[in-house]
Each structure stands twice: as structure tokens, then as C-alpha cells.
Design a protein around this motif. Structure first.
Motif: not given
Length: 409
Positions: A208-213, A218-220, A243-245, A289-290
Motif C-alpha cells: 500500500p502506498y503511504v503518502p509523505k506528510s 515527525a512520528f518516525k 495499528a497507530y491509526d 492518519g499516518l
């Protein structure tokens, strides 16, 4: 009163029964399909929402239970993207290799439908037990090696997938002319050790593609500082982001849904009166979300955009993306640009195939066992759309493409 309770790693089924009798409002987990299947039935009887962020099996359709929420991308969501990739490379046959958990019938049917729509044949399927030893895996690979197809789709969890690719490398099936694509559940490349990554050189994977934000960055950084001393090489995969979301979504619902009474469970029946209300509010939750846009449709997290990765050297490299509206593209920025649907793999970044080859593997080859078939191919300049001959580097084998080759096959 317990609102959200995550299941532990031991005797989850027993834990679930105990929790449902002790005024728990939501159960977060369990992690595997068999465990989830058991707990979902209990949740339906008690009207307590069961939320999973890692059970991706298509067998676990929320349609089966009104109180099950699949906050993870279902296995079936990626199949059109996979079929589009195969079609773009011109592969007409594929061998499907999967981990036999007893819950794969739905996925196989979805995969067959997606491949048939793309005019691709599943020439062979191979089920490997999660308890298979190395000798059993080797024996299955020898059967696959004798088949004519050289294109493989692998659907396995990392523990079995790691051993499978080590054995495939030992069997000489990670050499030039082979093509391997892994599903999103298999390609946690970053978490695999160096030996496994060496064996998987040239493998393609989809996830799944996770867009940058800024929120994700900051979370990483924060998580990296927290794990610097304990687990400096730990990587956050898509399941961690889901899981975080999920936890954020549940936290927001806990604040909104406030019980006005204590007798929340019917005394003898163990049925939650607050469960339906909590479920209704959770299904209406929308936020960024993340992992991207958080929204549930038919009690499932919606996953539509995918990233294509290539195992190279010590890590992996993004070579392109796929979306249902735009098809294949090179950069994530192009996902939002209005354009026609693309099925061309030429838009992708360059790919390094097994054995450091830059030639696209054939999907068909003469089996190595038995008598060999010799075919004469005219070598002429021009009209390469009819027949084109390319010799593999440092070998006596050729890649033959074009209209005449397709008709012959």
C-alpha cells in the motif's frame, strides 16, 4: 469498565472469552486469521466490536459478522494492481505460490478473476504448509522448476517467505530469466536479515502506498529516538502505521461515546448495550492518519493506491506506483494529475532482475527435464515488432519477443 483491550500473544482465544464476560467494550486484535475467525464469532454474539489491523485474509470479510472491523488492507484489494503489472510486462502465464493456512480459498478465487480479466493464465498453484521443513520446500521448488512458466507470484508471511526464497536461491531459481513478485503481506524486506535479502535480489514487491506528510516524518523521528538504544535497526512497516491509526480512531470514539449508566452488559446474556452505538460512531470516523486517509467502507479500511518496490543491494527501491484511476506511473506526484489510464511498464523506473539482469524475463521457457525443443529464429534488422532476439549477458540463452513469438507460444 474497560473500553479497549489488546489481546496478548498467548492463548488469545481464552483471553477473548474472559474479556467479553468482563464489560470490555472493544477488543483490538487478534493478529492471525484463525484467531480472528474465532473471536469474531464471540464478538457477534456479545455485540462487542472486534478490530484487527493485521488480519488481511479475504476470508475474513466483514460481511460475515456485523461486529468485525478489518482495519487493514484485505488481500484481495491488491489483485487488480498485480494483474496490471503482469499485463504491462506482457506475461501471459504465472505460477501462484502461497502459504497454506486453510483460509486461502477466497483469495484464490479473487486472484483467478483478476487474472482472467487481464487475459493471464495461472498455469500452476503451489500451497506450502506453514510447518513445512526445508526439505519439503526444496521438493516443491523442484516441481515448480520443471514447469514452463518463469514468472511467480508469492503470497507468504515473512517467516515462511524467508525460508522459501533461501531455498529458491539454492535451487538456482533466482537466476537470470526468472521473475518474482510478492504480495504486500510478504514484502517486509527491511525486517529481513542480510542473508535473505541477498537471496531475494531482483524480486519485485507491491505494498500500500503511504503518502509523505509532516505528521509521518515527525512520528518516525520521535520513534527513532525512542528506539535508538533498544532497537536501533527496527523498521516501521505498514502494519505498524495501521495499528497507530486504529488506536487514534478508538481513542476519539471513547471520548465521544460516554455511557450514562453502569449496567452496560445484560446480566445473563453477556450482550453489550453500548457496543452498537460505539460501532456506529467508529464507522463514521474520518481523519488523516499516518498511513493516509482513514475511512471505513463496509467495515473495511479502503486501500486503493500501491507502490512497487525492487530489492536491490542492501535494501529496496521504489520503481513506481499503481492506482485504479491512473494505472501505472513513475512518481507519486503524478497520482493526482489528470491523465489517461496507463498500462505501460515503460513509465516505471529501471528494474534490476535476479542475477543483476536488466533484461525483462520471459514468462515461458522449455522445461529443463526431458527432450529439448529446438526452434530456429530468423535474425534480421528491422520489423522487431514481429520478432526480436536479445541474448542474456554471459549466457547462451536468448530472450525472444514479438508477435511471431507470442503466436508460437
Amino acid at each position: 469498565m474497560n473500553w479497549v483491550f489488546p489481546l496478548g500473544s498467548l492463548t488469545r482465544n481464552v483471553q477473548a472469552q474472559v474479556l467479553l464476560k468482563n464489560e470490555v467494550r472493544v477488543i483490538l486484535g487478534p493478529q492471525t486469521t484463525p484467531e480472528t475467525n474465532f473471536v469474531v464469532e464471540l464478538g457477534a454474539k456479545s455485540q462487542v466490536p472486534i478490530v484487527s489491523f493485521s488480519a488481511t485474509s479475504s476470508y475474513l470479510s466483514p460481511v460475515r459478522s456485523p461486529y468485525f472491523i478489518q482495519m487493514a488492507g484485505a488481500d484481495s484489494s491488491q489483485l487488480k494492481a498485480i494483474a496490471s503489472i503482469f499485463k504491462g510486462f506482457g506475461w501471459k502465464e504465472v505460477i501462484f505460490v502461497y502459504e497454506d493456512t486453510g483460509y486461502q480459498d477466497g483469495l484464490i478465487q479473487y486472484l483467478s478473476d483478476a487474472m482472467r480479466e487481464a487475459d493471464i493464465q495461472i498455469s500452476m498453484s503451489s500451497a506450502i504448509s506453514i510447518s513445512a521443513n526445508d526439505l519439503q520446500i526444496e521438493e516443491e521448488l523442484l516441481k515448480l522448476k520443471s514447469a514452463s512458466s518463469r514468472v511467480f507470484l508469492v503470497h507468504m508471511a515473512p517467516p515462511l517467505g524467508s525460508r522459501f526464497f533461501l531455498q529458491a536461491d539454492a535451487a538456482g531459481m533466482m537466476s537470470e530469466g526468472y521473475a518474482w513478485l510478492t504480495t504486500d503481506g510478504s514484502n517486509t524486506f527491511a525486517s529481513m536479515d542480510a542473508t535473505v535479502r541477498d537471496a531475494m535480489q531482483g524480486v519485485l514487491g507491491i505494498r500500500p502506498y503511504v503518502p509523505k506528510s509532516t505528521k509521518l516524518t515527525a512520528f518516525k523521528m520521535r520513534r527513532g529516538r525512542e528506539l535508538q538504544c533498544t532497537k536501533p535497526k527496527a523498521e516501521l512497516n505498514i502494519f505498524g502505521l495501521w495499528a497507530y491509526d486504529v488506536v487514534w480512531a478508538l481513542a476519539m470514539e471513547v471520548e465521544r461515546v460516554t455511557p450514562d449508566h453502569n449496567a452496560d452488559h445484560k446480566e445473563n446474556l453477556g450482550i453489550s448495550e453500548l457496543g452498537p452505538t460505539f460501532l456506529k460512531e467508529l464507522l463514521r470516523t474520518r481523519f488523516k492518519g499516518l498511513s493516509g486517509e482513514f475511512s471505513l467502507v463496509n467495515r473495511q479500511l479502503q486501500i486503493s493506491d500501491f507502490e512497487i518496490r525492487n530489492v536491490i543491494g542492501n535494501g529496496e527501491r521504489s520503481i513506481g506506483y499503481w492506482t485504479p484511476d491512473r494505472g501505472l506511473s513513475r512518481d507519486p506526484d503524478s497520482l493526482n494529475i489528470s491523465s489517461t489510464y496507463s498500462t505501460s511498464v515503460n513509465v516505471l523506473r529501471s528494474i534490476i532482475w535476479p542475477a543483476d539482469s536488466t533484461f525483462k524475463p520471459m514468462y515461458w521457457a522449455v522445461p529443463t527435464s526431458g527432450k529439448r525443443l529446438k526452434v530456429g529464429v530468423p535474425v534480421k534488422d528491422g520489423f522487431t515488432e514481429f520478432v526480436k532476439l536479445q541474448q542474456f549477458q554471459n549466457t547462451a540463452e536468448y530472450n525472444i519477443t514479438g508477435f511471431c513469438a507470442d503466436v508460437f507460444r
